[in-house]
Write a protein that holds these residues in place. Structure first.
Motif, mmCIF file in Angstrom:
data_model
loop_
_atom_site.group_PDB
_atom_site.id
_atom_site.type_symbol
_atom_site.label_atom_id
_atom_site.label_comp_id
_atom_site.label_asym_id
_atom_site.label_seq_id
_atom_site.Cartn_x
_atom_site.Cartn_y
_atom_site.Cartn_z
ATOM 1 N N GLU A 33 0.928 -0.830 -0.346
ATOM 2 C CA GLU A 33 0.390 -0.234 0.104
ATOM 3 C C GLU A 33 0.917 0.976 -0.691
ATOM 4 O OE1 GLU A 33 -0.195 -2.058 2.169
ATOM 5 O OE2 GLU A 33 -2.100 -3.574 1.634
ATOM 6 N N ALA A 34 1.958 1.204 0.911
ATOM 7 C CA ALA A 34 2.534 2.446 0.515
ATOM 8 C C ALA A 34 3.392 2.456 -0.599
ATOM 9 C CB ALA A 34 4.167 2.269 2.166
ATOM 10 N N TYR A 35 3.531 1.654 -0.847
ATOM 11 C CA TYR A 35 4.051 1.412 -2.518
ATOM 12 C C TYR A 35 2.959 2.130 -3.570
ATOM 13 C CZ TYR A 35 7.989 0.352 -5.595
ATOM 14 O OH TYR A 35 8.999 0.461 -7.010
ATOM 15 N N VAL A 36 1.841 2.050 -3.229
ATOM 16 C CA VAL A 36 0.600 2.852 -4.465
ATOM 17 C C VAL A 36 0.638 3.941 -3.987
ATOM 18 C CG1 VAL A 36 -1.839 2.843 -4.318
ATOM 19 C CG2 VAL A 36 -0.502 0.627 -4.689
ATOM 20 N N VAL A 37 0.834 5.139 -2.080
ATOM 21 C CA VAL A 37 0.197 5.865 -2.392
ATOM 22 C C VAL A 37 1.725 6.726 -2.764
ATOM 23 C CG1 VAL A 37 1.043 7.341 -0.363
ATOM 24 C CG2 VAL A 37 -0.727 5.226 0.272
ATOM 25 N N LEU A 38 2.939 6.147 -2.196
ATOM 26 C CA LEU A 38 3.956 6.770 -2.912
ATOM 27 C C LEU A 38 4.374 6.774 -4.445
ATOM 28 C CD1 LEU A 38 7.090 8.048 -2.417
ATOM 29 C CD2 LEU A 38 7.974 5.840 -3.565
ATOM 30 N N LEU A 39 4.175 5.894 -4.718
ATOM 31 C CA LEU A 39 3.813 6.260 -6.511
ATOM 32 C C LEU A 39 2.413 7.450 -7.326
ATOM 33 C CD1 LEU A 39 4.224 2.877 -8.168
ATOM 34 C CD2 LEU A 39 6.000 4.836 -7.394
ATOM 35 N N ILE A 40 1.475 7.469 -6.558
ATOM 36 C CA ILE A 40 0.769 8.007 -7.140
ATOM 37 C C ILE A 40 0.460 10.004 -6.121
ATOM 38 C CG2 ILE A 40 -1.428 8.824 -6.497
ATOM 39 C CD1 ILE A 40 -2.463 5.806 -6.405
ATOM 40 N N SER A 41 1.708 9.544 -5.299
ATOM 41 C CA SER A 41 1.764 10.870 -5.533
ATOM 42 C C SER A 41 2.881 12.002 -6.027
ATOM 43 C CB SER A 41 2.249 10.911 -3.584
ATOM 44 O OG SER A 41 3.620 9.900 -3.495
ATOM 45 N N LYS A 42 3.366 10.694 -6.427
ATOM 46 C CA LYS A 42 4.887 11.043 -7.396
ATOM 47 C C LYS A 42 4.334 11.991 -9.036
ATOM 48 C CE LYS A 42 9.381 9.999 -5.780
ATOM 49 N NZ LYS A 42 9.542 11.448 -5.616
ATOM 50 N N GLY A 43 3.030 11.024 -8.679
ATOM 51 C CA GLY A 43 1.996 11.457 -10.282
ATOM 52 C C GLY A 43 1.843 10.525 -11.356
ATOM 53 N N PHE A 44 2.259 9.718 -10.587
ATOM 54 C CA PHE A 44 1.776 8.378 -11.710
ATOM 55 C C PHE A 44 0.349 8.583 -11.815
ATOM 56 C CE2 PHE A 44 6.472 7.100 -10.548
ATOM 57 C CZ PHE A 44 7.090 6.506 -11.431
ATOM 58 N N SER A 45 -0.654 7.698 -12.736
ATOM 59 C CA SER A 45 -1.399 7.789 -13.153
ATOM 60 C C SER A 45 -1.701 6.787 -12.466
ATOM 61 C CB SER A 45 -1.431 7.688 -14.986
ATOM 62 O OG SER A 45 -3.160 6.796 -15.433
ATOM 63 N N ILE A 46 -3.257 6.758 -12.421
ATOM 64 C CA ILE A 46 -4.260 5.998 -11.142
ATOM 65 C C ILE A 46 -4.249 4.849 -11.979
ATOM 66 C CG2 ILE A 46 -5.729 5.588 -9.795
ATOM 67 C CD1 ILE A 46 -5.912 8.591 -8.752
ATOM 68 N N LEU A 47 -5.046 4.170 -12.847
ATOM 69 C CA LEU A 47 -4.982 3.262 -13.496
ATOM 70 C C LEU A 47 -3.866 2.055 -13.512
ATOM 71 C CD1 LEU A 47 -7.529 1.834 -14.669
ATOM 72 C CD2 LEU A 47 -6.929 2.393 -16.878
ATOM 73 N N PRO A 48 -2.952 2.667 -14.330
ATOM 74 C CA PRO A 48 -1.671 1.611 -13.844
ATOM 75 C C PRO A 48 -1.279 1.268 -13.029
ATOM 76 C CG PRO A 48 -1.253 3.478 -15.884
ATOM 77 C CD PRO A 48 -2.525 3.169 -14.925
ATOM 78 N N VAL A 49 -1.052 1.661 -12.219
ATOM 79 C CA VAL A 49 -0.975 2.024 -10.701
ATOM 80 C C VAL A 49 -1.389 0.419 -10.169
ATOM 81 C CG1 VAL A 49 -0.148 2.741 -8.272
ATOM 82 C CG2 VAL A 49 0.321 3.844 -10.316
ATOM 83 N N VAL A 50 -2.973 0.813 -10.216
ATOM 84 C CA VAL A 50 -3.558 -0.338 -9.962
ATOM 85 C C VAL A 50 -3.769 -1.093 -10.689
ATOM 86 C CG1 VAL A 50 -6.896 -0.748 -9.150
ATOM 87 C CG2 VAL A 50 -5.137 1.661 -9.110
ATOM 88 N N MET A 51 -3.862 -0.916 -12.054
ATOM 89 C CA MET A 51 -3.798 -2.522 -12.612
ATOM 90 C C MET A 51 -2.445 -3.448 -12.182
ATOM 91 S SD MET A 51 -6.468 -2.642 -13.983
ATOM 92 C CE MET A 51 -6.455 -4.201 -14.182
ATOM 93 N N VAL A 52 -1.293 -2.760 -12.195
ATOM 94 C CA VAL A 52 0.360 -3.821 -11.227
ATOM 95 C C VAL A 52 0.017 -3.882 -10.503
ATOM 96 C CG1 VAL A 52 2.419 -3.139 -11.590
ATOM 97 C CG2 VAL A 52 0.870 -2.355 -13.629
ATOM 98 N N ALA A 53 -0.617 -3.424 -9.325
ATOM 99 C CA ALA A 53 -0.762 -3.470 -8.039
ATOM 100 C C ALA A 53 -1.649 -5.050 -7.777
ATOM 101 C CB ALA A 53 -1.130 -2.478 -6.772
ATOM 102 N N SER A 54 -2.637 -5.188 -8.392
ATOM 103 C CA SER A 54 -3.545 -5.838 -8.806
ATOM 104 C C SER A 54 -3.473 -6.835 -9.070
ATOM 105 C CB SER A 54 -4.996 -5.201 -9.262
ATOM 106 O OG SER A 54 -5.704 -3.873 -8.718
#
Length: 155
Positions: A33-54
């Motif tokens: 979860e911390a990695y997800v938060v970090l990437l989103i806070s750095k401006g990464f697009s939500i959809l790729p972050v959610v899909m890769v994590a999932s």
């Protein structure tokens, strides 16, 4: 040192997220979860972050399911830190709630036991996959959108 870490995260962001998500759903008691938060806070697009994590977390769950289906109780107890009592408890939960319980494989402490029990019970892999992937994706999507909303609120 912080600059080096920042560059590593940015250059290998999604690969690192995949690995963290996979490991979080298998043998290491870590959270992605911390990695997800970090990437989103750095401006990464939500959809790729959610899909890769999932996908990473789902494949990790499939690994645990496979070990369960192979009947490797010794591996489950030793490497996944899932006790026989936890497996019995999730067996009772399956008896009560059925396959819908797989939506909660992301829950800390009992999630891995639910996954392993699904394998031990030899649940149909298609049903297992459907519920596990939906549950994990819903969790990461909620986390991502809460993070994005919080970031927008504080800007």
């Amino acid at each position: 040192m912080i600059e080096i870490l920042s560059v590593l995260v940015e250059e290998h962001a999604l690969a690192g997220l995949f690995i963290a998500s996979f490991l979080a759903s298998t043998i290491l008691p870590i959270g992605s979860e911390a990695y997800v938060v970090l990437l989103i806070s750095k401006g990464f697009s939500i959809l790729p972050v959610v899909m890769v994590a999932s996908i990473g977390n789902y494949i990790g769950a499939c690994t645990t399911y496979y070990i369960g289906i192979r009947g490797r109780q010794d591996v489950i107890e030793k490497y996944f830190s899932i006790s026989d009592e936890q497996l019995k408890k999730t067996d009772r939960l399956f008896a009560r709630y059925g396959s819908f319980l797989l939506l909660f494989t992301w829950v800390p402490i009992i999630g891995d036991a639910i996954t392993a029990t699904g394998g031990i019970m030899k649940l149909d892999f298609r049903i297992f996959s459907f519920y596990v992937f939906i549950g994990k994706t819903a969790r990461y999507a909620a986390l991502a959108y809460l993070t994005a909303g919080t970031l927008m609120f504080f800007q």
